[in-house]
Enzyme design. Structure first.
Site, PDB file in Angstrom:
ATOM      1  N   CYS A 118      -0.629  -2.291   6.530  1.00 46.98           N
ATOM      2  CA  CYS A 118      -0.365  -3.412   5.637  1.00 46.98           C
ATOM      3  C   CYS A 118      -1.455  -4.453   5.813  1.00 46.98           C
ATOM      4  O   CYS A 118      -1.524  -5.121   6.851  1.00 46.98           O
ATOM      5  CB  CYS A 118       0.999  -4.024   5.930  1.00 46.98           C
ATOM      6  SG  CYS A 118       1.333  -5.431   4.868  1.00 46.98           S
ATOM      7  N   GLY A 119      -2.312  -4.588   4.794  1.00 44.11           N
ATOM      8  CA  GLY A 119      -3.433  -5.515   4.878  1.00 44.11           C
ATOM      9  C   GLY A 119      -3.014  -6.967   4.896  1.00 44.11           C
ATOM     10  O   GLY A 119      -3.573  -7.775   5.651  1.00 44.11           O
ATOM     11  N   HIS A 120      -2.030  -7.321   4.076  1.00 43.17           N
ATOM     12  CA  HIS A 120      -1.620  -8.734   4.068  1.00 43.17           C
ATOM     13  C   HIS A 120      -1.007  -9.122   5.411  1.00 43.17           C
ATOM     14  O   HIS A 120      -1.183 -10.243   5.896  1.00 43.17           O
ATOM     15  CB  HIS A 120      -0.669  -9.012   2.892  1.00 43.17           C
ATOM     16  CG  HIS A 120       0.795  -8.952   3.206  1.00 43.17           C
ATOM     17  ND1 HIS A 120       1.513  -7.776   3.148  1.00 43.17           N
ATOM     18  CD2 HIS A 120       1.676  -9.916   3.594  1.00 43.17           C
ATOM     19  CE1 HIS A 120       2.774  -8.016   3.480  1.00 43.17           C
ATOM     20  NE2 HIS A 120       2.905  -9.307   3.754  1.00 43.17           N
ATOM     21  N   ASP A 281       4.608  -5.890  -4.558  1.00 43.97           N
ATOM     22  CA  ASP A 281       3.753  -6.728  -3.733  1.00 43.97           C
ATOM     23  C   ASP A 281       3.349  -7.961  -4.525  1.00 43.97           C
ATOM     24  O   ASP A 281       2.862  -7.856  -5.653  1.00 43.97           O
ATOM     25  CB  ASP A 281       2.510  -5.942  -3.309  1.00 43.97           C
ATOM     26  CG  ASP A 281       1.771  -6.588  -2.151  1.00 43.97           C
ATOM     27  OD1 ASP A 281       1.862  -7.823  -1.990  1.00 43.97           O
ATOM     28  OD2 ASP A 281       1.087  -5.858  -1.418  1.00 43.97           O
ATOM     29  N   GLY A 286      -3.553  -5.531   0.388  1.00 41.39           N
ATOM     30  CA  GLY A 286      -4.726  -5.295   1.218  1.00 41.39           C
ATOM     31  C   GLY A 286      -5.082  -3.833   1.390  1.00 41.39           C
ATOM     32  O   GLY A 286      -6.244  -3.432   1.231  1.00 41.39           O
ATOM     33  N   SER A 287      -4.097  -2.986   1.702  1.00 36.95           N
ATOM     34  CA  SER A 287      -4.391  -1.557   1.853  1.00 36.95           C
ATOM     35  C   SER A 287      -4.700  -0.920   0.504  1.00 36.95           C
ATOM     36  O   SER A 287      -5.444   0.064   0.425  1.00 36.95           O
ATOM     37  CB  SER A 287      -3.230  -0.837   2.537  1.00 36.95           C
ATOM     38  OG  SER A 287      -2.011  -1.053   1.836  1.00 36.95           O
TER      39      SER A 287
END
Length: 366
Positions: A118-120, A281, A286-287
């Site tokens: 999870c990028g965020h 989202d 991010g991903s």
């Protein structure tokens, strides 16, 4: 932090600090953040997870263990009445699971289960790690925070002024690659569409909303969610994913609908990510940005260090992304992607449980 609670209630002559709750129940303390509008509920410590990690479990094995034995914590914090249909969380794990040079490890939670990347959350956790002392000697003006995620090691680069973290936060991904391009998929109710499948720590299907008769910028979110979910289910049935290192990671996390603007441009490109069980989202994902950059690089649409800007169709928030280095991942030609965004604190919370509450572990409906 999850711990046994015996604190006191607010008000009254006793001057107690917690509302009435079961003496044997957990007290769940969290730090609340958001990145680009997407919530992040951080659990700074979950004792059961740390004990399992100390027994030598890998992070992927720990993910399975927590899902099997501690899922009530996820449900209590992600679902109503403490959470909501768009809630997202992360369990911070220190000690053995954060070995191999990492400052911390993380398990990612959502309303339907557990994700691999999870990028965020990485951007939020980067700030959290500095502000809550998980990095022993932070450096100015920027500190590298090393995280272990279920998909592998990720590094966040966080501004640091000596007292407080700042923005923007950027991270370097695990190797990202194109799993399939121009894949024809038959989607019930929509006919044949052409999708790309990219990996950015987890797998996503990508296609323009136009193929589904929709506009990612102006169509109703409910219509975009329904269409994206139909694509996800169709891809799962018609295409078998493979991950170079672990079949635990060989699953389609969701579908990202785009405005179709994949060729390089200075102008932002807009998308919406629908993941897990129709969860939306609020950020540009991010991903997902990582996977989309990998696909664009694979197709020759961008070069190394060409920065693209991605806009969330739900909130208008922006991330940037660029491929910074070529890599090899199994048999795939991959890239390391840098994603940048802004993460902010929104508060802290303490949640309690009363055992006689039939809804104590939450409820979920769509």
């Amino acid at each position: 932090m999850a711990e046994q609670g015996s604190g006191d209630a607010v008000g009254g002559g006793a001057g107690r600090g917690l509302p009435p709750h079961s003496p044997s129940g957990v007290v769940l303390q969290t730090v609340e953040m958001h990145t680009g509008g997407e919530p992040l509920r951080i659990i700074p410590r979950l004792e059961a997870a740390e004990q399992a990690a100390a027994a030598g479990l890998s992070l992927l094995s720990l993910r399975r263990e927590v899902a099997a034995r501690q899922d009530h914590v996820r449900r209590a914090l992600m679902h109503e009445p403490r959470g909501h249909a768009g809630m997202y969380g992360a369990v911070v794990v220190r000690g053995a699971a954060a070995a191999e040079g990492a400052h911390l490890a993380a398990l990612f939670l959502h309303c339907a289960g557990y994700s691999a990347m999870c990028g965020h959350a990485v951007m939020g956790l980067g700030r959290f790690a500095l502000d809550y002392g998980l990095v022993p000697a932070p450096t100015r003006p920027e500190t590298a925070v090393r995280l272990r995620c279920p998909c592998g090691p990720v590094t966040a680069f966080v501004p640091w002024d000596g007292h407080r973290s700042g923005n923007p936060v950027r991270f370097h991904s695990v190797p990202a690659f194109a799993a399939a391009t121009d894949l024809a998929i038959d989607v019930p109710g929509h006919g044949k569409v052409v999708v790309d499948i990219g990996y950015g720590g987890t797998f996503y299907a990508f296609l323009s909303a136009e193929q589904l008769g929709l506009d990612v910028r102006s169509s109703k979110t409910r219509d975009l969610v329904s269409a994206a979910s139909a694509v996800t289910e169709a891809v799962k049935k018609q295409f078998k994913l493979h991950h170079p290192e672990s079949e635990d990671l060989a699953f389609l996390y969701g579908t990202i609908l785009t405005d179709g603007k994949d060729a390089f441009s200075e102008e932002p490109t807009t998308n919406i990510c629908v993941f897990a069980d129709e969860q939306v989202d609020r950020s540009p994902t991010g991903s997902g940005v990582t996977a989309r950059i990998a696909l664009q690089y694979h197709k020759g649409l961008i070069q190394l260090d060409q920065t693209r800007t991605f806009r969330s169709s739900t909130t208008g928030s922006l991330f940037t992304g660029k491929a910074v280095k070529e890599a090899k991942f199994g048999n795939y030609n991959a890239v390391i992607v840098e994603v940048s965004g802004e993460a902010f604190y929104t508060g802290t919370a303490t949640f309690t449980v009363e055992e006689e509450d039939t809804l104590k572990h939450g409820f979920f409906f769509k």
